[in-house]
Design a protein around this motif. Structure first.
Motif, PDB file in Angstrom:
ATOM      1  N   GLY A  23       0.812  -1.208   0.000  1.00  0.00           N
ATOM      2  CA  GLY A  23       0.000   0.000   0.000  1.00  0.00           C
ATOM      3  C   GLY A  23       0.847   1.259   0.000  1.00  0.00           C
ATOM      4  O   GLY A  23       0.520   2.242  -0.680  1.00  0.00           O
ATOM      5  N   LEU A  24       1.935   1.245   0.771  1.00  0.00           N
ATOM      6  CA  LEU A  24       2.804   2.415   0.814  1.00  0.00           C
ATOM      7  C   LEU A  24       3.521   2.610  -0.518  1.00  0.00           C
ATOM      8  O   LEU A  24       3.709   3.747  -0.972  1.00  0.00           O
ATOM      9  CB  LEU A  24       3.810   2.297   1.954  1.00  0.00           C
ATOM     10  N   ILE A  25       3.908   1.523  -1.165  1.00  0.00           N
ATOM     11  CA  ILE A  25       4.525   1.623  -2.493  1.00  0.00           C
ATOM     12  C   ILE A  25       3.554   2.271  -3.475  1.00  0.00           C
ATOM     13  O   ILE A  25       3.925   3.143  -4.267  1.00  0.00           O
ATOM     14  CB  ILE A  25       4.964   0.241  -3.005  1.00  0.00           C
ATOM     15  N   ALA A  26       2.296   1.839  -3.436  1.00  0.00           N
ATOM     16  CA  ALA A  26       1.292   2.407  -4.342  1.00  0.00           C
ATOM     17  C   ALA A  26       1.169   3.907  -4.145  1.00  0.00           C
ATOM     18  O   ALA A  26       1.167   4.689  -5.116  1.00  0.00           O
ATOM     19  CB  ALA A  26      -0.059   1.726  -4.101  1.00  0.00           C
ATOM     20  N   ARG A  27       1.078   4.337  -2.896  1.00  0.00           N
ATOM     21  CA  ARG A  27       0.971   5.765  -2.599  1.00  0.00           C
ATOM     22  C   ARG A  27       2.222   6.516  -3.058  1.00  0.00           C
ATOM     23  O   ARG A  27       2.141   7.598  -3.651  1.00  0.00           O
ATOM     24  CB  ARG A  27       0.770   5.971  -1.093  1.00  0.00           C
ATOM     25  N   ASP A  28       3.376   5.933  -2.767  1.00  0.00           N
ATOM     26  CA  ASP A  28       4.637   6.601  -3.062  1.00  0.00           C
ATOM     27  C   ASP A  28       4.838   6.789  -4.564  1.00  0.00           C
ATOM     28  O   ASP A  28       5.231   7.873  -5.014  1.00  0.00           O
ATOM     29  CB  ASP A  28       5.800   5.791  -2.476  1.00  0.00           C
ATOM     30  N   LEU A  29       4.578   5.752  -5.351  1.00  0.00           N
ATOM     31  CA  LEU A  29       4.795   5.867  -6.793  1.00  0.00           C
ATOM     32  C   LEU A  29       3.795   6.827  -7.421  1.00  0.00           C
ATOM     33  O   LEU A  29       4.123   7.532  -8.383  1.00  0.00           O
ATOM     34  CB  LEU A  29       4.739   4.485  -7.447  1.00  0.00           C
ATOM     35  N   ALA A  30       2.579   6.878  -6.862  1.00  0.00           N
ATOM     36  CA  ALA A  30       1.618   7.877  -7.332  1.00  0.00           C
ATOM     37  C   ALA A  30       2.129   9.280  -7.040  1.00  0.00           C
ATOM     38  O   ALA A  30       2.043  10.185  -7.884  1.00  0.00           O
ATOM     39  CB  ALA A  30       0.261   7.648  -6.670  1.00  0.00           C
ATOM     40  N   GLU A  31       2.682   9.472  -5.853  1.00  0.00           N
ATOM     41  CA  GLU A  31       3.207  10.791  -5.478  1.00  0.00           C
ATOM     42  C   GLU A  31       4.413  11.180  -6.323  1.00  0.00           C
ATOM     43  O   GLU A  31       4.719  12.379  -6.471  1.00  0.00           O
ATOM     44  CB  GLU A  31       3.579  10.789  -3.997  1.00  0.00           C
ATOM     45  N   HIS A  32       5.098  10.181  -6.880  1.00  0.00           N
ATOM     46  CA  HIS A  32       6.267  10.470  -7.712  1.00  0.00           C
ATOM     47  C   HIS A  32       5.933  10.466  -9.206  1.00  0.00           C
ATOM     48  O   HIS A  32       6.833  10.369 -10.040  1.00  0.00           O
ATOM     49  CB  HIS A  32       7.396   9.489  -7.399  1.00  0.00           C
TER      50      HIS A  32
END
Length: 258
Positions: A23-32
């Motif tokens: 879940g954190l990866i999903a959020r992080d890549l969206a933010e990037h």
């Protein structure tokens, strides 16, 4: 960094992307800058987490798509990729965080338990890599979550680390086979992480041990591997760290090494 190795504008598929590290990866890549993130979850128990992650992805400016599937059959993995392509387009980045832990003496492990561990940790990983090889765009990135126990000499995790171990060779083989298309393939082995995945398998004494076992444990929020410390390395591997391929990277603060 060339455009081929940025995250901006890319389509991302994350197996096990509902919560915890996925879940954190999903959020992080969206933010990037990812254009779209396809979030896979396993059962109804994770549906609310998947939807919450999707909402965070949308808030960050990416399109989010949520897909449920049990990935323990080849057909289900193939359908996940087909559904992801239909929803968001061919993925540029495919990440598999799916796993199951069992802590138990080898002499007490049943055939059914062994088969389940193999299906989740080895079989699903193999067919995820297979389908990634068929569906990920040229110059894409593929990463599988394994475990730092691959560098350990320890009892009770034979069926966990043992069924994650084949992924190291799957990763090397896929890196060789997909390399002609510019696709990098890696595996990441975190140490024991401060998530809901970790605690159910461990007793209080074991938790206390793991919280002091890494060389850098005193500098972690929990003593364990914090998922916030893993995500930047994974982001690197699926972007400008593309030159790293065919390798398993242990990210654990000195919990184990090879």
């Amino acid at each position: 960094m060339t455009k081929a190795h940025t995250i901006e504008g890319k389509v991302v598929l994350i197996a096990g992307g509902a919560k915890n590290l996925g879940g954190l990866i999903a959020r992080d890549l969206a933010e990037h800058g990812a254009k779209a993130v396809v979030i896979h979850y396993n059962t109804q128990a994770s549906k609310a987490d998947a939807e919450a992650t999707a909402a965070a992805v949308e808030k960050a400016g990416a399109k989010a798509h949520v897909i449920q599937a049990d990935l323990t059959t080849a057909g289900a993995v193939a359908k996940l990729f087909e559904d992801a392509v239909a929803a968001a387009g061919r993925p540029d980045i495919a990440i598999n965080t799916v796993g199951k832990v069992l802590k138990k003496p080898m002499v007490d492990i049943s055939e059914a338990e062994y088969d389940e561990m193999t299906a989740v940790n080895s079989k699903a990983a193999f067919f995820f890599l297979k389908e990634a090889g068929k569906h990920v765009n040229d110059n894409g990135k593929v990463c599988t979550l394994v475990t730092s126990l691959l560098g350990a000499f320890t009892p009770f995790y034979s069926s966990y680390a043992g069924t994650k171990a084949p992924v190291e060779h799957f990763t090397r083989a896929a890196a060789k086979e997909f390399g002609a298309r510019g696709i990098s393939v890696t595996a990441v082995g975190p140490g024991p992480m401060d998530t809901s995945f970790f605690y159910p398998a461990e007793g209080a004494d074991a938790v206390a041990y793991h919280k002091t076992a890494a060389a850098l444990s005193p500098f972690s929020k929990t003593g364990l591997t914090d998922i916030e410390d893993v995500v930047p390395f994974l982001r690197h591997l699926v972007s400008d760290g593309w030159w790293i391929t065919g390798q398993t990277i242990l990210i654990n603060g000195g919990y184990t090494t090879k």
